[in-house]
Write a protein that holds these residues in place. Structure first.
Motif, PDB file in Angstrom:
ATOM      1  N   VAL A 203       0.931  -1.186   0.038  1.00  0.00           N
ATOM      2  CA  VAL A 203       0.159   0.071  -0.082  1.00  0.00           C
ATOM      3  C   VAL A 203       0.805   1.375   0.063  1.00  0.00           C
ATOM      4  O   VAL A 203       0.582   2.132  -0.681  1.00  0.00           O
ATOM      5  CB  VAL A 203      -0.812   0.107   1.384  1.00  0.00           C
ATOM      6  CG1 VAL A 203      -1.689   1.360   1.388  1.00  0.00           C
ATOM      7  CG2 VAL A 203      -1.922  -1.270   1.168  1.00  0.00           C
ATOM      8  N   LYS A 207       0.759   4.240  -2.908  1.00  0.00           N
ATOM      9  CA  LYS A 207       0.716   5.649  -2.524  1.00  0.00           C
ATOM     10  C   LYS A 207       2.103   6.559  -3.230  1.00  0.00           C
ATOM     11  O   LYS A 207       1.891   7.578  -3.660  1.00  0.00           O
ATOM     12  CB  LYS A 207       0.689   5.855  -1.072  1.00  0.00           C
ATOM     13  CG  LYS A 207      -0.715   5.265  -0.516  1.00  0.00           C
ATOM     14  CD  LYS A 207      -0.683   5.549   0.757  1.00  0.00           C
ATOM     15  CE  LYS A 207      -2.161   5.124   1.612  1.00  0.00           C
ATOM     16  NZ  LYS A 207      -2.066   5.088   3.136  1.00  0.00           N
ATOM     17  N   TYR A 244      -5.193   4.654  -9.670  1.00  0.00           N
ATOM     18  CA  TYR A 244      -5.026   4.847  -8.142  1.00  0.00           C
ATOM     19  C   TYR A 244      -6.343   4.627  -7.359  1.00  0.00           C
ATOM     20  O   TYR A 244      -6.196   4.052  -6.346  1.00  0.00           O
ATOM     21  CB  TYR A 244      -4.474   6.181  -7.650  1.00  0.00           C
ATOM     22  CG  TYR A 244      -4.192   6.492  -6.251  1.00  0.00           C
ATOM     23  CD1 TYR A 244      -3.400   5.509  -5.543  1.00  0.00           C
ATOM     24  CD2 TYR A 244      -4.844   7.383  -5.564  1.00  0.00           C
ATOM     25  CE1 TYR A 244      -2.945   5.698  -4.331  1.00  0.00           C
ATOM     26  CE2 TYR A 244      -4.469   7.528  -3.978  1.00  0.00           C
ATOM     27  CZ  TYR A 244      -3.821   6.611  -3.587  1.00  0.00           C
ATOM     28  OH  TYR A 244      -3.369   6.778  -2.025  1.00  0.00           O
ATOM     29  N   GLU A 245      -7.506   5.182  -7.477  1.00  0.00           N
ATOM     30  CA  GLU A 245      -8.859   5.168  -6.886  1.00  0.00           C
ATOM     31  C   GLU A 245      -9.168   3.563  -7.154  1.00  0.00           C
ATOM     32  O   GLU A 245      -9.548   2.889  -6.289  1.00  0.00           O
ATOM     33  CB  GLU A 245      -9.876   5.868  -7.637  1.00  0.00           C
ATOM     34  CG  GLU A 245      -9.853   7.399  -7.123  1.00  0.00           C
ATOM     35  CD  GLU A 245      -9.913   7.572  -5.921  1.00  0.00           C
ATOM     36  OE1 GLU A 245     -10.667   6.899  -5.261  1.00  0.00           O
ATOM     37  OE2 GLU A 245      -9.076   8.456  -5.437  1.00  0.00           O
ATOM     38  N   LYS A 248      -7.033   1.585  -4.676  1.00  0.00           N
ATOM     39  CA  LYS A 248      -7.588   1.842  -3.337  1.00  0.00           C
ATOM     40  C   LYS A 248      -8.854   1.072  -2.998  1.00  0.00           C
ATOM     41  O   LYS A 248      -8.861   0.712  -1.939  1.00  0.00           O
ATOM     42  CB  LYS A 248      -8.105   3.406  -3.265  1.00  0.00           C
ATOM     43  CG  LYS A 248      -6.686   4.283  -3.213  1.00  0.00           C
ATOM     44  CD  LYS A 248      -7.363   5.739  -3.037  1.00  0.00           C
ATOM     45  CE  LYS A 248      -8.051   5.959  -1.604  1.00  0.00           C
ATOM     46  NZ  LYS A 248      -8.535   7.499  -1.415  1.00  0.00           N
TER      47      LYS A 248
END
Length: 253
Positions: A203, A207, A244-245, A248
């Protein structure tokens, strides 16, 4: 023709010389219609040659340079599969209309129709672009070329090969190339490729990759090629955010 070469010279720098300049010179001859007299044709060519001399020492790219570079490289990709597809031509015309407005787009497409008739030395053209254009701008060129290739709903192997060759000549590394390519392919691991990370990334690594890629592809890095090109730059930036979303949601963080 009238103000054709006046338009051509406005806002152009490095592309009025070298191999690109030679192609544009050829294209000017190709777009002359039967209603233009020999004197008018000679006047157009004389005007163009003067503009080459005026701009021959230009060392930085402009909106016009980016426009001409798109035209030339688009012709390489469209011809790569041996068939000039009308859907790809329509994509170029529509894209240029969205970017520049109808009048400027019509002039650009008239020039494009001349360029596409001529064999292009991809390596020489890319060397000229590479010398004067920023890395961010060159990444934007690759993004546009994939859009052209996908206009007929499938990227042919020959088209992908042509874009990869162009990327290599433009000094775009494999990771950057695969990142842009993944934006146009609906693959399971596309989000990872777009962010230039492996599936096993933690993770924290995801990021970090997002922050790095968002900085690399931020539209502000393309201010030198004009406001008109920022819309497409924002679409590319949005692809980074969407990747990225997606991760996530998958990783629940």
């Amino acid at each position: 023709m009238g103000n054709f070469t006046k338009w051509l010279g406005a806002g152009l720098g490095f592309t009025l010389g070298g191999p690109i300049g030679a192609l544009i010179g050829y294209a000017i001859g190709s777009v002359i219609d039967s209603g233009v007299t020999e004197k008018e044709y000679k006047d157009e060519q004389d005007t163009y040659q003067k503009k080459i001399k005026t701009n021959s020492k230009a060392k930085s790219s402009t909106s016009g340079d980016f426009e001409i570079s798109l035209l030339v490289l688009a012709s390489v990709v469209i011809k790569s599969d041996g068939d000039v597809d009308n859907r790809e031509l329509d994509f170029v015309r529509t894209h240029f209309t969205d970017l520049y407005g109808k009048e400027r787009a019509n002039r650009a497409f008239k020039l494009f129709n001349g360029v596409i008739k001529k064999d292009v030395s991809t390596r020489q053209v890319c060397m000229q672009i590479r010398e004067h254009m920023s890395h961010s701008s060159r990444l934007q060129l690759i993004h546009f070329l994939f859009g052209i290739a996908q206009a007929d709903e499938i990227v042919q192997a020959s088209e992908e090969e042509a874009i990869r060759k162009i990327a290599g000549y433009l000094y775009i590394n494999d990771r950057d190339y695969e990142s842009i390519k993944a934006m146009f392919y609906n693959e399971a691991d596309a989000a990872y490729k777009i962010l230039e990370i492996e599936k096993e990334a933690s993770v924290d690594e995801i990021k970090k990759a997002y922050r790095r890629m968002a900085k690399k592809y931020h539209p502000d890095r393309l201010q030198d090629i004009g406001e008109e090109h920022l819309k497409v730059a924002k679409e590319k930036f949005q692809s980074i955010q969407n990747a990225y979303e997606k991760l996530k949601e998958e990783r629940n963080f």
